[in-house]
Structure formats: structure tokens, C-alpha cells
Write an enzyme that holds these catalytic residues in place. Sequence first.
Site, PDB file in Angstrom:
ATOM      1  N   ARG A  57       0.803  -1.229   0.000  1.00 53.16           N
ATOM      2  CA  ARG A  57       0.000   0.000   0.000  1.00 53.16           C
ATOM      3  C   ARG A  57       0.832   1.274   0.000  1.00 53.16           C
ATOM      4  O   ARG A  57       0.601   2.208  -0.768  1.00 53.16           O
ATOM      5  CB  ARG A  57      -0.902   0.032   1.255  1.00 53.16           C
ATOM      6  CG  ARG A  57      -1.997  -0.920   1.208  1.00 53.16           C
ATOM      7  CD  ARG A  57      -2.348  -1.413   2.622  1.00 53.16           C
ATOM      8  NE  ARG A  57      -2.961  -2.693   2.505  1.00 53.16           N
ATOM      9  CZ  ARG A  57      -2.257  -3.822   2.287  1.00 53.16           C
ATOM     10  NH1 ARG A  57      -0.948  -3.793   2.236  1.00 53.16           N
ATOM     11  NH2 ARG A  57      -2.889  -4.946   2.114  1.00 53.16           N
ATOM     12  N   THR A  58       1.789   1.330   0.922  1.00 53.16           N
ATOM     13  CA  THR A  58       2.518   2.583   1.121  1.00 53.16           C
ATOM     14  C   THR A  58       3.360   2.909  -0.108  1.00 53.16           C
ATOM     15  O   THR A  58       3.368   4.047  -0.595  1.00 53.16           O
ATOM     16  CB  THR A  58       3.408   2.473   2.373  1.00 53.16           C
ATOM     17  OG1 THR A  58       2.613   1.948   3.442  1.00 53.16           O
ATOM     18  CG2 THR A  58       3.971   3.811   2.763  1.00 53.16           C
ATOM     19  N   LYS A  85      25.614  -5.968  -1.557  1.00 53.28           N
ATOM     20  CA  LYS A  85      27.088  -6.023  -1.622  1.00 53.28           C
ATOM     21  C   LYS A  85      27.686  -5.392  -0.373  1.00 53.28           C
ATOM     22  O   LYS A  85      28.875  -5.119  -0.315  1.00 53.28           O
ATOM     23  CB  LYS A  85      27.582  -5.271  -2.865  1.00 53.28           C
ATOM     24  CG  LYS A  85      27.018  -5.789  -4.171  1.00 53.28           C
ATOM     25  CD  LYS A  85      27.451  -4.863  -5.318  1.00 53.28           C
ATOM     26  CE  LYS A  85      26.575  -5.071  -6.532  1.00 53.28           C
ATOM     27  NZ  LYS A  85      26.683  -3.938  -7.469  1.00 53.28           N
ATOM     28  N   ARG A 107      11.285   3.606   4.055  1.00 55.40           N
ATOM     29  CA  ARG A 107      10.746   2.552   4.932  1.00 55.40           C
ATOM     30  C   ARG A 107      11.919   1.679   5.349  1.00 55.40           C
ATOM     31  O   ARG A 107      12.724   1.259   4.517  1.00 55.40           O
ATOM     32  CB  ARG A 107       9.690   1.707   4.238  1.00 55.40           C
ATOM     33  CG  ARG A 107       9.332   0.502   5.114  1.00 55.40           C
ATOM     34  CD  ARG A 107       8.114  -0.232   4.665  1.00 55.40           C
ATOM     35  NE  ARG A 107       6.909   0.514   4.991  1.00 55.40           N
ATOM     36  CZ  ARG A 107       5.702  -0.039   5.017  1.00 55.40           C
ATOM     37  NH1 ARG A 107       5.535  -1.313   4.719  1.00 55.40           N
ATOM     38  NH2 ARG A 107       4.645   0.686   5.320  1.00 55.40           N
ATOM     39  N   HIS A 135       4.500   5.509  11.722  1.00 58.41           N
ATOM     40  CA  HIS A 135       4.026   5.401  10.333  1.00 58.41           C
ATOM     41  C   HIS A 135       3.080   6.588  10.119  1.00 58.41           C
ATOM     42  O   HIS A 135       1.873   6.427  10.017  1.00 58.41           O
ATOM     43  CB  HIS A 135       3.302   4.069  10.154  1.00 58.41           C
ATOM     44  CG  HIS A 135       3.092   3.658   8.723  1.00 58.41           C
ATOM     45  ND1 HIS A 135       3.322   4.484   7.647  1.00 58.41           N
ATOM     46  CD2 HIS A 135       2.642   2.474   8.203  1.00 58.41           C
ATOM     47  CE1 HIS A 135       3.029   3.835   6.529  1.00 58.41           C
ATOM     48  NE2 HIS A 135       2.630   2.621   6.844  1.00 58.41           N
TER      49      HIS A 135
END
Length: 316
Positions: A57-58, A85, A107, A135
Amino acid sequence: MKALRHLLSMEDLDRDNIEYLLNLTAGYVEVSQRKIPRIPALRGKTVALAFYEDSTRTRISFATAASRLSADTITFDAKRSSVNKGESLRDTIETISALGVHGIVVRHPDSGASRQVCEWTDVVIINAGDGRNQHPTQALADLYTARAHFGALDNKRVAIIGDIKNSRVARSNAIGFTKMGAEVIFVAPKTLLPPNLNGWPVAHTHDINEVLDNIDICYLLRMQLERSAAAAIPTLREFHHEYGLTSARANRLKNDALIMHPGPINRDVEISGEVAERPNSVIGEQVANGVPARMAVLFALIGSRLDLVDSESAVA
Ligand code: CP
């Protein structure tokens, strides 16, 4: 109203900031309903989406929000990047910043990651979820959704139910709803509450049956199995029996009470599949409002100074 450079936490916003962003969101709901839902507000700006943790969703709604404002987007998926890496978060953020972006949506699985990132770049940072911490854009979409139904949130009673210990949504919404004048009560077994609720603007109970008859919003949280929530309960079946919004419990809610959930849903764990589909479930509206809410945040932080913009020019 506070001047903001980044959006890291609902704690950073005062009520005027929140109302401003919700009013801007209302304008962007109207934009989203146009035949061509695109305006030039962020033309020439570039937004990077830096996701170190899974999201549907976000991520999609930030990408859609940027597109509707005519911004360019760069998507950085940690799982297919030089993180594999050994590149550090700091070097990655400095690399993305060097591309000349105007905002980075972050995020990350670690609480505090977004705030840390601000120390490494001059670019606007928007927290799209950091660990168990915050959030804020989910909370803004939720506040908008609830306000659209009730007109105002003053004195509304909000129960936030389930895996509160692991939930950044619970933290952001507890702060957001309280700042908007609502009363918040956490409902969870002791093992799914934070060890210390001192300083939280909330009441709490371990018994869901105590709250059902007199709440305006029944907000279910996802059981965060990826954060070991299952270890805090006997079984998912027993959790559903003790704390789930079953059909029988949903029947006790007031007729105009809203059922909310940030998604993704664990059907028949925190909410029964049947209840999630009821007319007073606004879960789909929360998702839909995520786009205009994120348009508001992007415009306010990247397109203009939050304390100077006037909402009419924001939607032209
Ligand atoms: N509500 C929420 O943050 O969902 P995603 O993890 O799918 O973005």
C-alpha cells in the site's frame, strides 16, 4: 502551526499541522476524482522511494501520489540493490541524494532509521514506516478517513486492538487521534502491549468485551508475525477467540461505528473475513485515501513550506 522540514513522526505535528494536511488531502481527493487526475504542483521535482522493508500500500500510494502531482520518481528496492554487496544505509542515502532528488520516502525495519537518515542528507525525508516506531502517513490517511465520516474527531472513542507492542501504526494513530481531540484506548493481552505505557496519551484494557458497546472506531491491528508476535500468544486461533473482531463482537458495535485496519489483513486472526467486508468497514477507504494524504505530505514538504502554502494554489 509548526514549520516542518521532514515528516518523521506524528509527534512532530501539532493539531494545526494535522488539520492543514487533512484539508489539503480533501483537495487532493477532488483532484483524484477528475477525469485526468494529475496537476503540475510538483513538476520538475524528483521523489525517491527507498524501501528496505516489504510494502504494497505505502509504496504504491506514494508512487501514485507523486505521479498525480507530476513529480518524477526513483524507486530503490533494497533487495535488488548494492545493499546486497554490503553498502551501508548512510552510503545509500548519500548516493540517492547525489542524484539531485528533492525528497526521499524511507521505509526501514529499524526504529529511528528515518530520523537518523536526516543527519546524512539535506533532502526532505518522509518516514514511510520505521520498525515499531512510527508510520505517520498511515495515520494521516486514517484520520482523514475517520474525519470524512464523522465531520470532527473531538470526543470520539477509538479502540486500537491487537498487536500494539509491534505496531508503528498504533503509535502514530494514538498520537494523531489524541491530537485531534479523540480518546484512545489500547486493547491487548499484556504480552502484546509495550512494557511501559507511561507518558502515552491512552487508557488500556486486556478485555475487548469491555469496549465494544461504546466506541466510535474499532481499529484492528495486524498480528506482526514477522516481528515474532506469535511467540507472545498461545495460538493464533486462541488470539482470535479472545481478541479477534468476530461476527458476534462486531454485532455489538454502535450502528455508526467504523471498523478500520491498516492492512494487510490476517483474516480470521485479528478480524473475521466476514466482518472485514461489512458496510461499516472502511478498510478500502483507508487505502484509497492513502494517495491524497500522501499527495498532501509531498506537496507540503517538497512543493512549498508547510507554514506558507495556501490550499487553493495547492490543487490548481
Ligand atoms: N499499511 C501499510 O503500511 O501497508 P504496506 O506494508 O502494504 O505498505
